[in-house]
Write a protein that holds these residues in place. Sequence first.
Motif, PDB file in Angstrom:
ATOM      1  N   GLN A 299       4.795   4.957   1.480  1.00 24.48           N
ATOM      2  CA  GLN A 299       5.860   4.175   0.852  1.00 24.48           C
ATOM      3  C   GLN A 299       5.334   2.822   0.368  1.00 24.48           C
ATOM      4  O   GLN A 299       5.702   2.354  -0.715  1.00 24.48           O
ATOM      5  N   CYS A 300       4.447   2.196   1.171  1.00 24.44           N
ATOM      6  CA  CYS A 300       3.889   0.895   0.787  1.00 24.44           C
ATOM      7  C   CYS A 300       3.019   1.022  -0.462  1.00 24.44           C
ATOM      8  O   CYS A 300       3.109   0.208  -1.386  1.00 24.44           O
ATOM      9  N   TYR A 301       2.157   2.031  -0.490  1.00 23.11           N
ATOM     10  CA  TYR A 301       1.302   2.199  -1.666  1.00 23.11           C
ATOM     11  C   TYR A 301       2.133   2.497  -2.906  1.00 23.11           C
ATOM     12  O   TYR A 301       1.811   2.035  -4.010  1.00 23.11           O
ATOM     13  N   ALA A 302       3.207   3.259  -2.738  1.00 29.44           N
ATOM     14  CA  ALA A 302       4.076   3.535  -3.884  1.00 29.44           C
ATOM     15  C   ALA A 302       4.724   2.242  -4.383  1.00 29.44           C
ATOM     16  O   ALA A 302       4.821   2.007  -5.588  1.00 29.44           O
ATOM     17  N   ALA A 303       5.151   1.391  -3.427  1.00 35.00           N
ATOM     18  CA  ALA A 303       5.762   0.120  -3.815  1.00 35.00           C
ATOM     19  C   ALA A 303       4.760  -0.800  -4.505  1.00 35.00           C
ATOM     20  O   ALA A 303       5.128  -1.618  -5.341  1.00 35.00           O
ATOM     21  N   LEU A 304       3.463  -0.666  -4.148  1.00 37.00           N
ATOM     22  CA  LEU A 304       2.403  -1.468  -4.770  1.00 37.00           C
ATOM     23  C   LEU A 304       1.841  -0.812  -6.025  1.00 37.00           C
ATOM     24  O   LEU A 304       0.821  -1.236  -6.549  1.00 37.00           O
ATOM     25  N   ASN A 305       2.506   0.293  -6.467  1.00 37.28           N
ATOM     26  CA  ASN A 305       2.114   1.031  -7.676  1.00 37.28           C
ATOM     27  C   ASN A 305       0.733   1.673  -7.566  1.00 37.28           C
ATOM     28  O   ASN A 305       0.103   1.992  -8.578  1.00 37.28           O
ATOM     29  N   ASP A 306       0.243   1.850  -6.346  1.00 40.86           N
ATOM     30  CA  ASP A 306      -1.006   2.588  -6.144  1.00 40.86           C
ATOM     31  C   ASP A 306      -0.633   4.037  -5.855  1.00 40.86           C
ATOM     32  O   ASP A 306      -0.640   4.492  -4.713  1.00 40.86           O
ATOM     33  N   TYR A 307      -0.292   4.778  -6.935  1.00 40.62           N
ATOM     34  CA  TYR A 307       0.260   6.106  -6.758  1.00 40.62           C
ATOM     35  C   TYR A 307      -0.756   7.109  -6.242  1.00 40.62           C
ATOM     36  O   TYR A 307      -0.391   8.101  -5.590  1.00 40.62           O
ATOM     37  N   GLU A 308      -2.028   6.873  -6.494  1.00 42.45           N
ATOM     38  CA  GLU A 308      -3.040   7.807  -5.999  1.00 42.45           C
ATOM     39  C   GLU A 308      -3.064   7.803  -4.473  1.00 42.45           C
ATOM     40  O   GLU A 308      -3.017   8.856  -3.835  1.00 42.45           O
ATOM     41  N   LYS A 309      -3.109   6.608  -3.871  1.00 41.76           N
ATOM     42  CA  LYS A 309      -3.095   6.524  -2.411  1.00 41.76           C
ATOM     43  C   LYS A 309      -1.730   6.918  -1.856  1.00 41.76           C
ATOM     44  O   LYS A 309      -1.638   7.511  -0.775  1.00 41.76           O
ATOM     45  N   ALA A 310      -0.671   6.565  -2.589  1.00 40.71           N
ATOM     46  CA  ALA A 310       0.673   6.962  -2.137  1.00 40.71           C
ATOM     47  C   ALA A 310       0.767   8.474  -2.054  1.00 40.71           C
ATOM     48  O   ALA A 310       1.301   9.027  -1.081  1.00 40.71           O
ATOM     49  N   TYR A 311       0.231   9.151  -3.070  1.00 40.60           N
ATOM     50  CA  TYR A 311       0.263  10.622  -3.056  1.00 40.60           C
ATOM     51  C   TYR A 311      -0.592  11.167  -1.928  1.00 40.60           C
ATOM     52  O   TYR A 311      -0.207  12.127  -1.236  1.00 40.60           O
ATOM     53  N   HIS A 312      -1.766  10.533  -1.685  1.00 42.57           N
ATOM     54  CA  HIS A 312      -2.654  10.988  -0.616  1.00 42.57           C
ATOM     55  C   HIS A 312      -1.960  10.920   0.751  1.00 42.57           C
ATOM     56  O   HIS A 312      -1.955  11.889   1.508  1.00 42.57           O
ATOM     57  N   TYR A 313      -1.343   9.770   1.035  1.00 49.16           N
ATOM     58  CA  TYR A 313      -0.711   9.618   2.346  1.00 49.16           C
ATOM     59  C   TYR A 313       0.595  10.398   2.437  1.00 49.16           C
ATOM     60  O   TYR A 313       0.986  10.843   3.523  1.00 49.16           O
ATOM     61  N   GLN A 314       1.282  10.585   1.296  1.00 49.12           N
ATOM     62  CA  GLN A 314       2.478  11.422   1.327  1.00 49.12           C
ATOM     63  C   GLN A 314       2.098  12.874   1.640  1.00 49.12           C
ATOM     64  O   GLN A 314       2.793  13.566   2.391  1.00 49.12           O
ATOM     65  N   ALA A 315       0.964  13.319   1.051  1.00 48.21           N
ATOM     66  CA  ALA A 315       0.490  14.681   1.339  1.00 48.21           C
ATOM     67  C   ALA A 315       0.111  14.803   2.808  1.00 48.21           C
ATOM     68  O   ALA A 315       0.388  15.822   3.461  1.00 48.21           O
ATOM     69  N   MET A 316      -0.536  13.755   3.351  1.00 49.02           N
ATOM     70  CA  MET A 316      -0.893  13.769   4.773  1.00 49.02           C
ATOM     71  C   MET A 316       0.360  13.804   5.637  1.00 49.02           C
ATOM     72  O   MET A 316       0.436  14.550   6.632  1.00 49.02           O
ATOM     73  N   SER A 317       1.381  13.015   5.257  1.00 46.99           N
ATOM     74  CA  SER A 317       2.642  13.015   5.993  1.00 46.99           C
ATOM     75  C   SER A 317       3.290  14.387   5.962  1.00 46.99           C
ATOM     76  O   SER A 317       3.804  14.874   6.960  1.00 46.99           O
ATOM     77  N   ARG A 318       3.259  15.023   4.798  1.00 49.26           N
ATOM     78  CA  ARG A 318       3.845  16.350   4.667  1.00 49.26           C
ATOM     79  C   ARG A 318       3.120  17.369   5.547  1.00 49.26           C
ATOM     80  O   ARG A 318       3.737  18.237   6.163  1.00 49.26           O
ATOM     81  N   ALA A 319       1.754  17.224   5.617  1.00 45.63           N
ATOM     82  CA  ALA A 319       0.975  18.142   6.449  1.00 45.63           C
ATOM     83  C   ALA A 319       1.359  18.001   7.913  1.00 45.63           C
ATOM     84  O   ALA A 319       1.532  18.992   8.626  1.00 45.63           O
ATOM     85  N   TYR A 320       1.491  16.740   8.379  1.00 43.38           N
ATOM     86  CA  TYR A 320       1.917  16.532   9.763  1.00 43.38           C
ATOM     87  C   TYR A 320       3.323  17.068   9.981  1.00 43.38           C
ATOM     88  O   TYR A 320       3.620  17.698  11.012  1.00 43.38           O
ATOM     89  N   ALA A 321       4.206  16.821   9.004  1.00 44.67           N
ATOM     90  CA  ALA A 321       5.587  17.290   9.144  1.00 44.67           C
ATOM     91  C   ALA A 321       5.640  18.810   9.231  1.00 44.67           C
ATOM     92  O   ALA A 321       6.404  19.375  10.012  1.00 44.67           O
ATOM     93  N   ASP A 322       4.802  19.500   8.418  1.00 51.60           N
ATOM     94  CA  ASP A 322       4.790  20.966   8.452  1.00 51.60           C
ATOM     95  C   ASP A 322       4.280  21.467   9.795  1.00 51.60           C
ATOM     96  O   ASP A 322       4.792  22.450  10.341  1.00 51.60           O
ATOM     97  N   SER A 323       3.238  20.784  10.338  1.00 54.28           N
ATOM     98  CA  SER A 323       2.728  21.225  11.641  1.00 54.28           C
ATOM     99  C   SER A 323       3.751  21.001  12.741  1.00 54.28           C
ATOM    100  O   SER A 323       3.819  21.744  13.708  1.00 54.28           O
ATOM    101  N   LEU A 324       4.586  19.953  12.584  1.00 48.41           N
ATOM    102  CA  LEU A 324       5.612  19.673  13.587  1.00 48.41           C
ATOM    103  C   LEU A 324       6.817  20.585  13.455  1.00 48.41           C
ATOM    104  O   LEU A 324       7.638  20.664  14.361  1.00 48.41           O
TER     105      LEU A 324
END
Length: 653
Positions: A299-324
């Motif tokens: 969310q922070c990277y998205a707010a800072l317009n760094d969409y590449e890192k925002a997408y990276h960490y969002q994908a990581m969040s999704r991976a953890y969410a799927d495992s949970l």
Amino acid sequence: MFKHFSCNPILIAIIGLVILMASQGHALAQSNTMDLLKQYQHFKGKPENADEVSICNRLAEKFFFSSTDSALTFAQAALTGAKKLKLQTERARAMANIAKVKYIGGAFFQSLTYADSAVALSGQINYIPGLAGAINTRGLIYLGQNRFADAIPEFQQALVYNTKLKDSSRMSANYFNIGLCNDELNRRKQAFEYLQKSLHIAQQCKDNHMIQMALNRLGEVYYHLKNYPKALSFFKAALNFRNYQDNWEKTFAYSGIAEVQYVMGDYRQALENANKGFIVAKQLNAPWDTERAVKIMAQCYAALNDYEKAYHYQAMSRAYADSLTNERSEKEINYLHLRDKNAENLKLVKENEYNRQVIKSNRVITSLVAAFALLLVGVLFSLRRNIKLKNKLNLELQASNQAIAMQKAEIQAQQGELIALNQTKDRVLAIIGHDLRSPFASVLQALELMDSDELDEAEQKEVMQSFHQQLTLVAGLTNNLLNWANSQHSGATLQTETVELTDVTTEVLALYYSVYTSKQQRISHSFDVRMFVSGDQQHIRIILQNIISNAIKFTPRGGEINVFYTMKDGFTGIHIKDSGKGMPPAKLKQLFISSGRSISEKGTDQELGSGLGLFLIKQFVEENKGYIEVKSEPDGGSEFVVYFQSVPNSFGN
């Protein structure tokens, strides 16, 4: 340890149980354990007297969190010896110990069986410590299954007994668990009351671990109430608590501070603290806390317009969410087992009562026939009474079977909801796969053309315009995707509050000022009084952003967009009416049914879209108990009217 949007109650409950044991002191406990083991060796695991049974129970309690297998072995040996020697207190204690071991191991329905037995026996013999411990275990089981409303009465009852025992450490833990449950149920006032009591008692008895936990949870409650300065002060107090430091609490405090800083717009500080929480959570191998930290970072990277890192960490969040998701599924299965077990217990109680009544009646009848053969009338009267009793019990059994059938229907409904959720996820993934592939291909092609040095200035300008359109599409799709992903987290509750709709609308219109002015459009926002509605403010903001963005997109240069309000049957409607190109009836019917390219069109300046925004609008409007109306005709503009539940103005003043 806790989760703001998706808490892990099982972990919370286990740590709560650890707290109840912590007051004994680690070094002293280790020394006592060695002494008890030496005494145990004298009778080689076969309890023959009360002292030996007591040693087995004490050893079971020492091994709760270091070796559950050893704890279970000693507790079962104590139960066997207590039954043989008819030691009711030690028997109740052993059953309570087995219940705790089964709970720690995740065997909830077995744990509940032993806990119920321990409560029943402890009540018969008035064994207060046994009652307090077994009832608390039942509360932890319900807490671990997200059954917060069921857990609260158990903890309250345990608190009554611990108060009689004057056990301050356990009283503090009981108050904490009650406060936690109330917070998860959105009862903020009650949550404050119990958490402050927990903190006060923990400070008196110098239970430093409980002090740090209470500080953290009070910070979380203030965050829920949007009192961000207070929330920040409590999280920092927990993080900087010198008398005690626990890594579980540190990662929770870091993530809590990061969430507050993100909401307050301090994105870089939020990013720094979220990263600290992420590092500690990874060291602890705590997937719930890790997923929370990376989500904030995205969310922070998205707010800072760094969409590449925002997408990276969002994908990581999704991976953890799927495992949970698997863990949540197992929790739901355990919950179903518990419900089946409760229904089974009810049925067995009825059957046992029925059998006891029949046996008793048969004995009476046999005795009367043998001893009083002449009293036939009396025997017939007794038989008639027993028949009535049997019919009554049969009716009760039928009612129990009907209740079980209703529970089965509930389970099937939950299964249907899970299937619908998976279908929704597949649907959105299909949209993403289709809509991201095309813009990225266009971007790559544009880069290759620019790199070839074969384009003149006019062609380069045209390629750059196309490049900008594709990036705009990807950014819009990414924002809607992040919003949708946030809404799908298990445990993500609707933050219903009183929202000043006119202020939120003004803020959203300000966001699009540069967009509609560049298209030379005129937007009017008309209202006589401030409008207040009930709903989730973030959801309302996303709904308005998508509708206003579409109005600007499909209105030609020089066009007009009017925003105004009406009241209807207890609802406040916000009207967004444009002078755009409108929609034919066929498309209007499919507006909130289809998604992706099948419903998306280019705007008046060839702006692209994905159709995911309409999907979010429909979902969020329904979740906030509102409804939406759309009026449109070709070349006649469109009017979207979103109705939210009204709140009198006095509530917002």
